[in-house]
Scaffold this active site. Structure first.
Site, PDB file in Angstrom:
ATOM      1  N   CYS A   1      -7.433   5.241   2.134  1.00 50.56           N
ATOM      2  CA  CYS A   1      -6.538   4.104   1.887  1.00 50.56           C
ATOM      3  C   CYS A   1      -5.098   4.579   1.720  1.00 50.56           C
ATOM      4  CB  CYS A   1      -6.988   3.293   0.683  1.00 50.56           C
ATOM      5  SG  CYS A   1      -6.976   4.221  -0.865  1.00 50.56           S
ATOM      6  N   GLU A  29     -21.215   8.410  -8.154  1.00 53.47           N
ATOM      7  CA  GLU A  29     -20.102   7.688  -8.760  1.00 53.47           C
ATOM      8  C   GLU A  29     -20.077   8.010 -10.249  1.00 53.47           C
ATOM      9  OE1 GLU A  29     -17.029   6.002  -9.526  1.00 53.47           O
ATOM     10  OE2 GLU A  29     -17.576   5.256  -7.534  1.00 53.47           O
ATOM     11  N   CYS A  62       6.273 -17.238   6.028  1.00 50.87           N
ATOM     12  CA  CYS A  62       6.219 -17.521   4.589  1.00 50.87           C
ATOM     13  C   CYS A  62       7.620 -17.750   4.040  1.00 50.87           C
ATOM     14  CB  CYS A  62       5.557 -16.343   3.865  1.00 50.87           C
ATOM     15  SG  CYS A  62       5.530 -16.519   2.078  1.00 50.87           S
TER      16      CYS A  62
END
Length: 446
Positions: A402, A328, A71
Site C-alpha cells: 500500500c 497475525e 466535486c
C-alpha cells in the site's frame, strides 16, 4: 525565490504525488494542480535550496487531459488529489509512480496498471468528523482540509456511495435538531466526535457513533433503522482521549448483529468494527486475483500469509493450495479469522497469533513452505521480519504493497540477500487520489 513569488512555468512531467514538475532558475518546482504540457502561473509556497513547492494560480495553456472536477469541495477537502485530470492520465501517473519508486532495480516485468471500472462511489468505509459552527449555530461534518486539522464541511462525498451520504446527512440533522453536544478538539470538551460507516458488497451497513462518554442514542438508533433497512449493526465507540486515534477499544453494540457479512471472491467474511478491509471491494478482488496468479498456486503447495488480518487473503489462498498458515499479532484479528474459517467450512488453513518473524521460523522448520505472502502496513516490513524470510530461504515472495516507497526499500534489501524481483503490477484501489497499490513477486536465486 521566496514564499508568495509567482512564476510562469512549463510543466514537464509528474512527481510521485501527481504534482506537476517544472524547472526554473536551476530549481525543481513541484506544482500542485498542474498537468504535464501546460504553461501555468504558479505561486511558491515552500522554497528550499534545490527545489520548491508551489500552487497553481492560473493556467495559460491547458492540457487536453485537464477536466473540471466533479466535486464542489475539490481543492479544499483533503480527500482527493487528482480530480483535475482525466482518469486515463491519473492511471498513467500512478503506474509511473510505481516505476519511479523501483527505478534502481533492473530486469523485471512491469505489467499494465489494473485500472478501476468505477471511479466514484467505491469507498466501503468512511470516517467522518463532526463540528459545531458557532456562527451559523449548526452542526457540520466533512473531511479535513489539505495539510490541516480544519474540517471542510460537505453535503456529500463523491467517492462514497449514495446511501452512506444519506446516512451522514440524516445523523447530522438529528444532532442539530436535538442539540447534541459536539466535541471541540481545541477545548477538549463536548460529546459527539465522529461517525464510521462500513458497507459490504452484500449491501449490509454498519454505523459506529464515536463519543467521549456513554450516551442514550436509542432514539437516533430507532430513526436510523426505520429510515435505512440496510443498516444491520450500530455501535457506540467511547473515546474520551484527546488523540488523533479515532476509535478506542471500548465498543458497545446498540443495535443488530455484532458483524456484517462481506463476500470476497465467493467466500463469506464476518466484518467487525475493527476489521481491516480494503476500501474498494471490486478492486480488492482484482488485486487478490493478481497476487494469486503471480504466486502460481497449486494443490501441492504450503503457503504462509503474513500480516493476515481477518483472513480474507488466507482463506482464498486455501481454496487453491494444500495448506496455508495465516500469521497475525492481533488476537482479535485471529479470532475473526478463525470464525471466517468456520463460516466457509475450510479445513486446510491454520491461523497463528504471534510475531511473524518468530512464527515463520517455527513453520519452516516443520513444513516445506513454497510461497510467502506479505501485506504489511504503510511503514513496510521490519528488518527483523525481512531477515527471517531471507534466513529461511522461502522460494517465492508475493508482496502486496500500500506504499510503493517502503516496498521498494524492502525489495532492495531482499535483492541484496539472494532474491530477485520478477514482476510488478500496479493496482488502483483509490481512484481520484494519489494513492496506488502494487503486487510484486520475488524469487529466491538458485
Amino acid at each position: 525565490m521566496g514564499i508568495g513569488n509567482t512564476y510562469k512555468l512549463k510543466i514537464e512531467g509528474y512527481d510521485m504525488k501527481g504534482y506537476g514538475v517544472a524547472h526554473h532558475e536551476k530549481k525543481v518546482i513541484f506544482v500542485d494542480g498542474a498537468l504535464m504540457g501546460e504553461e501555468v502561473i504558479a505561486r511558491i509556497t515552500a522554497p528550499h535550496k534545490k527545489y520548491a513547492f508551489a500552487v497553481l494560480e492560473r493556467v495559460l495553456v491547458p492540457s487536453k487531459d485537464r477536466c473540471e472536477p466533479d466535486c464542489p469541495y475539490y481543492g479544499v477537502c483533503g480527500g482527493c488529489d487528482l480530480m483535475h485530470m482525466n482518469y486515463e492520465s491519473e492511471a498513467m501517473v500512478k503506474a509511473n509512480k510505481v516505476a519511479q519508486a523501483l527505478r534502481g532495480i533492473n530486469d523485471y516485468t512491469m505489467n499494465p496498471i489494473i485500472s478501476a471500472s468505477n471511479i466514484y462511489g467505491y469507498r466501503n468505509k468512511v470516517m467522518v468528523p463532526f463540528m459545531y459552527d458557532s456562527e451559523d449555530f449548526d452542526v457540520l461534518y466533512g473531511f479535513y482540509s489539505k495539510g490541516s486539522h480544519d474540517i471542510c464541511s460537505i453535503d456529500e462525498c463523491k467517492i462514497s456511495d449514495a446511501l452512506t451520504n444519506k446516512m451522514l446527512y440524516f445523523i447530522n440533522r438529528y444532532l442539530s435538531i436535538f442539540h447534541i453536544s459536539i466535541y471541540n478538539e481545541e477545548k477538549h470538551e463536548g460529546l459527539f466526535k465522529e461517525v464510521m460507516i462500513r458497507r459490504t458488497a452484500l449491501n449490509e451497513y454498519m454505523v459506529v457513533l464515536v463519543t467521549t462518554k456513554e450516551y442514550d442514542f436509542s432514539e437516533l438508533v430507532k430513526y436510523l433503522t426505520e429510515e435505512f433497512k440496510e443498516i444491520k449493526s450500530i455501535y457506540l465507540n467511547i473515546n474520551p482521549d484527546k488523540t488523533n486515534v479515532v476509535l478506542s477499544y471500548e465498543y458497545k453494540l446498540l443495535y443488530g448483529k455484532e458483524t456484517i457479512m462481506e463476500d470476497i471472491l465467493g467466500l463469506k467474511f464476518n466484518v467487525s468494527p475493527s476489521s481491516f478491509m480494503q476500501v474498494n471491494h471490486d478492486q480488492c478482488e482484482r488485486l487478490y486475483s493478481e497476487a494469486f496468479r503471480m504466486a502460481k498456486l497449486n494443490k501441492d503447495m504450503n503457503v504462509i500469509d503474513a500480516y493476515c488480518g481477518m483472513g480474507s487473503i488466507t482463506l482464498n489462498i486455501a481454496t487453491e493450495v494444500k495448506h496455508v498458515y495465516g500469521i497475525e499479532i492481533v488476537p482479535q484479528a485471529i479470532d475473526n479469522a478463525n470464525s471466517n474459517k468456520l463460516l466457509n467450512n475450510i479445513d486446510n488453513a491454520t491461523f497463528i497469533c504471534g510475531k511473524c518473524e518468530e512464527e515463520i521460523k517455527k513453520l519452516v522448520n516443520l513444513k516445506n513452505i513454497d510461497v510467502i505472502f506479505f501485506d504489511p502496513p504503510r511503514k513496510g516490513c521490519d528488518i527483523e521480519f525481512l531477515n527471517t524470510v531471507i534466513e529461511m530461504n522461502i522460494p517465492s515472495i508475493v508482496y502486496i504493497s500500500c506504499n510503493i516507497a517502503t516496498a521498494a526499500r524492502d525489495v532492495k534489501i531482499l535483492e541484496e540477500n539472494g532474491y530477485k524481483l520478477k514482476e510488478v503490477t500496479p493496482v488502483d484501489l483509490f481512484p481520484r487520489t494519489a494513492h496506488v497499490e502494487a503486487v510484486l513477486r520475488l524469487d529466491k536465486i538458485k
